[in-house]
Design a protein around this motif. Sequence first.
Motif, PDB file in Angstrom:
ATOM      1  N   ASP A 215       0.817  -1.221   0.000  1.00 55.74           N
ATOM      2  CA  ASP A 215       0.000   0.000   0.000  1.00 55.74           C
ATOM      3  C   ASP A 215       0.845   1.262   0.000  1.00 55.74           C
ATOM      4  N   TYR A 216       2.113   1.096  -0.280  1.00 48.89           N
ATOM      5  CA  TYR A 216       3.067   2.196  -0.098  1.00 48.89           C
ATOM      6  C   TYR A 216       2.640   3.489  -0.789  1.00 48.89           C
ATOM      7  N   SER A 217       2.176   3.378  -2.043  1.00 45.30           N
ATOM      8  CA  SER A 217       1.861   4.628  -2.764  1.00 45.30           C
ATOM      9  C   SER A 217       0.682   5.360  -2.114  1.00 45.30           C
ATOM     10  N   GLY A 227       3.426   4.275   7.313  1.00 48.33           N
ATOM     11  CA  GLY A 227       3.261   3.894   5.915  1.00 48.33           C
ATOM     12  C   GLY A 227       4.590   3.661   5.212  1.00 48.33           C
ATOM     13  N   THR A 228       5.706   3.842   5.933  1.00 48.37           N
ATOM     14  CA  THR A 228       7.020   3.575   5.330  1.00 48.37           C
ATOM     15  C   THR A 228       7.767   2.583   6.217  1.00 48.37           C
ATOM     16  N   SER A 229       8.869   2.048   5.684  1.00 50.69           N
ATOM     17  CA  SER A 229       9.477   0.880   6.335  1.00 50.69           C
ATOM     18  C   SER A 229      10.403   1.180   7.515  1.00 50.69           C
ATOM     19  N   ARG A 230      11.035   2.339   7.507  1.00 52.04           N
ATOM     20  CA  ARG A 230      12.093   2.697   8.495  1.00 52.04           C
ATOM     21  C   ARG A 230      13.284   1.739   8.435  1.00 52.04           C
ATOM     22  N   ILE A 231      13.552   1.255   7.246  1.00 58.48           N
ATOM     23  CA  ILE A 231      14.643   0.298   7.067  1.00 58.48           C
ATOM     24  C   ILE A 231      15.983   1.026   6.846  1.00 58.48           C
ATOM     25  N   THR A 256       6.182   1.287  -6.312  1.00 62.81           N
ATOM     26  CA  THR A 256       6.639   2.589  -5.788  1.00 62.81           C
ATOM     27  C   THR A 256       7.776   2.423  -4.779  1.00 62.81           C
ATOM     28  N   TRP A 257       7.720   1.379  -3.982  1.00 62.64           N
ATOM     29  CA  TRP A 257       8.767   1.191  -2.966  1.00 62.64           C
ATOM     30  C   TRP A 257      10.120   0.903  -3.638  1.00 62.64           C
ATOM     31  N   LEU A 258      10.087   0.068  -4.695  1.00 68.83           N
ATOM     32  CA  LEU A 258      11.313  -0.205  -5.459  1.00 68.83           C
ATOM     33  C   LEU A 258      11.876   1.109  -6.005  1.00 68.83           C
ATOM     34  N   ASN A 259      10.950   1.949  -6.456  1.00 69.80           N
ATOM     35  CA  ASN A 259      11.341   3.256  -6.979  1.00 69.80           C
ATOM     36  C   ASN A 259      12.211   4.041  -5.980  1.00 69.80           C
ATOM     37  N   GLU A 260      11.865   3.939  -4.716  1.00 64.20           N
ATOM     38  CA  GLU A 260      12.628   4.668  -3.684  1.00 64.20           C
ATOM     39  C   GLU A 260      14.024   4.094  -3.532  1.00 64.20           C
ATOM     40  N   LEU A 261      14.133   2.778  -3.695  1.00 68.41           N
ATOM     41  CA  LEU A 261      15.476   2.172  -3.629  1.00 68.41           C
ATOM     42  C   LEU A 261      16.311   2.648  -4.816  1.00 68.41           C
ATOM     43  N   HIS A 325       9.918  11.601   9.058  1.00 73.42           N
ATOM     44  CA  HIS A 325       9.193  11.101   7.897  1.00 73.42           C
ATOM     45  C   HIS A 325       9.633  11.867   6.632  1.00 73.42           C
ATOM     46  N   ASN A 326       9.685  11.166   5.485  1.00 69.09           N
ATOM     47  CA  ASN A 326      10.181  11.793   4.250  1.00 69.09           C
ATOM     48  C   ASN A 326       9.412  13.056   3.866  1.00 69.09           C
ATOM     49  N   ARG A 327       8.086  13.011   3.943  1.00 68.92           N
ATOM     50  CA  ARG A 327       7.295  14.196   3.571  1.00 68.92           C
ATOM     51  C   ARG A 327       7.695  15.379   4.455  1.00 68.92           C
ATOM     52  N   LEU A 356      19.363   8.732  12.227  1.00 71.60           N
ATOM     53  CA  LEU A 356      19.908   7.374  12.360  1.00 71.60           C
ATOM     54  C   LEU A 356      20.251   6.816  10.988  1.00 71.60           C
ATOM     55  N   ASP A 357      19.420   7.161  10.000  1.00 68.64           N
ATOM     56  CA  ASP A 357      19.654   6.617   8.660  1.00 68.64           C
ATOM     57  C   ASP A 357      20.491   7.568   7.811  1.00 68.64           C
ATOM     58  N   TYR A 358      21.260   8.438   8.476  1.00 69.90           N
ATOM     59  CA  TYR A 358      22.026   9.434   7.723  1.00 69.90           C
ATOM     60  C   TYR A 358      22.893   8.774   6.645  1.00 69.90           C
ATOM     61  N   GLU A 359      22.714   9.286   5.463  1.00 73.49           N
ATOM     62  CA  GLU A 359      23.444   8.768   4.289  1.00 73.49           C
ATOM     63  C   GLU A 359      23.816  10.012   3.512  1.00 73.49           C
ATOM     64  N   MET A 360      25.096  10.284   3.385  1.00 69.49           N
ATOM     65  CA  MET A 360      25.487  11.564   2.795  1.00 69.49           C
ATOM     66  C   MET A 360      24.816  11.802   1.440  1.00 69.49           C
ATOM     67  N   SER A 362      21.994  10.663   0.014  1.00 69.26           N
ATOM     68  CA  SER A 362      20.553  10.971   0.033  1.00 69.26           C
ATOM     69  C   SER A 362      20.281  12.265   0.781  1.00 69.26           C
ATOM     70  N   ASN A 363      21.087  12.531   1.789  1.00 67.50           N
ATOM     71  CA  ASN A 363      20.866  13.751   2.562  1.00 67.50           C
ATOM     72  C   ASN A 363      21.202  14.984   1.725  1.00 67.50           C
ATOM     73  N   VAL A 364      22.361  14.956   1.104  1.00 68.29           N
ATOM     74  CA  VAL A 364      22.747  16.068   0.240  1.00 68.29           C
ATOM     75  C   VAL A 364      21.743  16.173  -0.922  1.00 68.29           C
TER      76      VAL A 364
HETATM   77  C1  LIG Z   1      16.011  16.817   3.204  1.00 66.69           C
HETATM   78  C2  LIG Z   1      16.073  15.319   3.074  1.00 66.69           C
HETATM   79  C3  LIG Z   1      17.092  14.609   3.709  1.00 66.69           C
HETATM   80  C4  LIG Z   1      17.174  13.229   3.588  1.00 66.69           C
HETATM   81  N1  LIG Z   1      18.199  12.553   4.209  1.00 66.69           N
HETATM   82  C5  LIG Z   1      18.316  11.216   4.068  1.00 66.69           C
HETATM   83  C6  LIG Z   1      19.387  10.510   4.669  1.00 66.69           C
HETATM   84  O1  LIG Z   1      20.259  11.080   5.322  1.00 66.69           O
HETATM   85  N2  LIG Z   1      19.429   9.152   4.525  1.00 66.69           N
HETATM   86  C7  LIG Z   1      18.475   8.487   3.795  1.00 66.69           C
HETATM   87  O2  LIG Z   1      18.559   7.248   3.698  1.00 66.69           O
HETATM   88  N3  LIG Z   1      17.483   9.126   3.184  1.00 66.69           N
HETATM   89  C8  LIG Z   1      17.351  10.467   3.305  1.00 66.69           C
HETATM   90  N4  LIG Z   1      16.313  11.112   2.707  1.00 66.69           N
HETATM   91  C9  LIG Z   1      15.370  10.343   1.872  1.00 66.69           C
HETATM   92  C10 LIG Z   1      14.136   9.794   2.628  1.00 66.69           C
HETATM   93  O3  LIG Z   1      13.534  10.817   3.367  1.00 66.69           O
HETATM   94  C11 LIG Z   1      14.484   8.642   3.560  1.00 66.69           C
HETATM   95  O4  LIG Z   1      15.218   7.665   2.871  1.00 66.69           O
HETATM   96  C12 LIG Z   1      13.241   7.973   4.109  1.00 66.69           C
HETATM   97  O5  LIG Z   1      12.436   8.920   4.763  1.00 66.69           O
HETATM   98  C13 LIG Z   1      13.657   6.890   5.088  1.00 66.69           C
HETATM   99  O6  LIG Z   1      12.517   6.327   5.663  1.00 66.69           O
HETATM  100  P1  LIG Z   1      12.162   4.806   5.456  1.00 66.69           P
HETATM  101  O7  LIG Z   1      13.348   3.983   5.785  1.00 66.69           O
HETATM  102  O8  LIG Z   1      10.889   4.557   6.197  1.00 66.69           O
HETATM  103  O9  LIG Z   1      11.940   4.767   3.896  1.00 66.69           O
HETATM  104  P2  LIG Z   1      10.926   4.027   2.861  1.00 66.69           P
HETATM  105  O10 LIG Z   1       9.985   5.069   2.460  1.00 66.69           O
HETATM  106  O11 LIG Z   1      10.359   2.794   3.462  1.00 66.69           O
HETATM  107  O12 LIG Z   1      11.899   3.692   1.693  1.00 66.69           O
HETATM  108  C14 LIG Z   1      12.787   2.571   1.713  1.00 66.69           C
HETATM  109  C15 LIG Z   1      14.202   3.008   1.498  1.00 66.69           C
HETATM  110  O13 LIG Z   1      14.331   3.642   0.222  1.00 66.69           O
HETATM  111  C16 LIG Z   1      15.299   4.687   0.286  1.00 66.69           C
HETATM  112  N5  LIG Z   1      14.630   5.971   0.035  1.00 66.69           N
HETATM  113  C17 LIG Z   1      13.352   6.310   0.275  1.00 66.69           C
HETATM  114  N6  LIG Z   1      13.104   7.561  -0.136  1.00 66.69           N
HETATM  115  C18 LIG Z   1      14.256   8.048  -0.630  1.00 66.69           C
HETATM  116  C19 LIG Z   1      14.640   9.287  -1.209  1.00 66.69           C
HETATM  117  N7  LIG Z   1      13.777  10.285  -1.395  1.00 66.69           N
HETATM  118  N8  LIG Z   1      15.919   9.447  -1.588  1.00 66.69           N
HETATM  119  C20 LIG Z   1      16.817   8.446  -1.433  1.00 66.69           C
HETATM  120  N9  LIG Z   1      16.509   7.249  -0.902  1.00 66.69           N
HETATM  121  C21 LIG Z   1      15.247   7.044  -0.514  1.00 66.69           C
HETATM  122  C22 LIG Z   1      15.855   4.677   1.697  1.00 66.69           C
HETATM  123  O14 LIG Z   1      17.006   3.902   1.721  1.00 66.69           O
HETATM  124  C23 LIG Z   1      14.714   4.051   2.477  1.00 66.69           C
HETATM  125  O15 LIG Z   1      15.114   3.496   3.692  1.00 66.69           O
HETATM  126  C24 LIG Z   1      16.208  12.523   2.823  1.00 66.69           C
HETATM  127  C25 LIG Z   1      15.177  13.247   2.196  1.00 66.69           C
HETATM  128  C26 LIG Z   1      15.104  14.623   2.326  1.00 66.69           C
HETATM  129  C27 LIG Z   1      13.988  15.356   1.650  1.00 66.69           C
END
Ligand SMILES: Cc1cc2nc3c(=O)[nH]c(=O)nc-3n(C[C@H](O)[C@H](O)[C@H](O)COP(=O)(O)OP(=O)(O)OC[C@H]3O[C@@H](n4cnc5c(N)ncnc54)[C@H](O)[C@@H]3O)c2cc1C
Length: 437
Positions: A215-217, A227-231, A256-261, A325-327, A356-360, A362-364
């Motif tokens: 139901d991710y989308s 609604g997201t995994s926190r993985i 949609t979830w694959l799309n995020e990966l 949360h991403n939003r 905790l999930d800091y990833e340079m 994705s963060n940048v």
């Molecule tokens: C300003 C900003 C800063 C962010 N900083 C980080 C960060 O430091 N580390 C990080 O992993 N993600 C970051 N993201 C992307 C995203 O917000 C997180 O990956 C996501 O919220 C993590 O929650 P989840 O594990 O429940 O993800 P889910 O929604 O369940 O997604 C699964 C996995 O897909 C990847 N993913 C999902 N959305 C994105 C995205 N937009 N961009 C890249 N990968 C994504 C992540 O690895 C995530 O754990 C950032 C987004 C924004 C807008």
Amino acid sequence: MQSKEGVAVFWFRRDLRLEDNAGLYYALKSGKPVLPFFIFDKEILDDLKDKDDARVTFIYQAIEELKAALKKLGSDLLVVYDTPEYAWKKVLEKYSVAEAYTNHDYEPYAAQRDTQIAASLKGRGIALKTYKDQVIFDRGEVLKDDSKPYTVFTPYKRKWLETLKPFYLTAYPNKKYFKNFYLFEAPAMPTLKEMGFVKSDRVFPDKEYRDVMDDYSKTRDYPGIKGTSRIGIHLRFGTVSIRQLASDGNSCNEKTWLNELIWREFYMMVLYHFPQTMDHAFRPEYDRIQWVNDEKQFEAWCKGETGYPIVDAGMRELNATGYMHNRVRMITASFLSKDLLIDWRWGEHYFAQKLLDYEMASNVGGWQWAAGSGTDAAPYFRIFNPESQQKKFDPDLKYIKKWVPEYADFTKYPRPIVDHKFARERCLKAFKAALNR
Ligand SMILES: Cc1cc2nc3c(=O)[nH]c(=O)nc-3n(C[C@H](O)[C@H](O)[C@H](O)COP(=O)(O)OP(=O)(O)OC[C@H]3O[C@@H](n4cnc5c(N)ncnc54)[C@H](O)[C@@H]3O)c2cc1C
């Protein structure tokens, strides 16, 4: 006992698991006894401000688990607290090392560290063999027809999906070769205290992710529900395998979830090919913006006291849990860079300390997207209105009530530190001035 022909050292970094680990698989298949090795890197740890940084505790626990699993196999994990250079020196003094194995790491610091270690090992006649493990497609595998890296997500994703074959999602059968671990007993691990840290009492997300995929989308944009995994933290440190996740994401009806990966890999490759973007705008003209950089307003943003409930809820969630949360990441980042006109790098650094999930990468990538300066960035004139974002994505105030309880009584809730209408006009002016020069 050391084997005559020497050991193959496997260097764990962001791949803290025994199963389906590419570099470890090749080490185990090399025919040499494999000595597992991990460095608590002083260069990284000494820069961390919080001595109860939860990520250090997370890694520490993952290392303890790895060590226990290896001991069950009659082997062990050699753990050293030092700079990589000196840690390797210690290994080379003590063991006869024939080969070294590890997995690719794409961050600028890691790439530089690996080049130095590879050169120093080479000087002693030891090859450092490295493998793709934390992504499905590596730096040269998804490129444009002219062999240049992609800088726009949608065509990257199209090519990524076209390139995907079952082979890329297949797990490495490490278990078959577990008998090839070097049988030894390592000295005790350094304690957290010896490294200057204390154990954090944060609760870490589990490794479950399948429950949100279907139901991710429909659910992913609502911070009030799970609604997201926190993985993310598990992906960051490799306590799960990307092949497993992508394989499940790919076989799910809803893609949609694959799309995020794929976004994750896209940002990793952008950072790898354009390492300057870690602290410079991807579009250089955006480095000309005259930021206001008001320190008091920055502090209010960090604490979650801006007077905009959705922004405050996000910042408080981040401070309390290490997650946002991403939003809400998008909303808070837009608010800082556009409404407060504070340099996105300030926000990026704050998130880097707290997530905790800091990833340079994705963060940048996320910050530059929000500020308008990155790949695929939202056009600078598209400025999130925090109130309408709140109405749309937290309509019943579930999220806000959790993190900003005083909002229930408006009289106790602070007034906005900036008027959005004014801030919007100011932002447009500042961005236009920088871009039209
Ligand atoms: C300003 C900003 C800063 C962010 N900083 C980080 C960060 O430091 N580390 C990080 O992993 N993600 C970051 N993201 C992307 C995203 O917000 C997180 O990956 C996501 O919220 C993590 O929650 P989840 O594990 O429940 O993800 P889910 O929604 O369940 O997604 C699964 C996995 O897909 C990847 N993913 C999902 N959305 C994105 C995205 N937009 N961009 C890249 N990968 C994504 C992540 O690895 C995530 O754990 C950032 C987004 C924004 C807008």
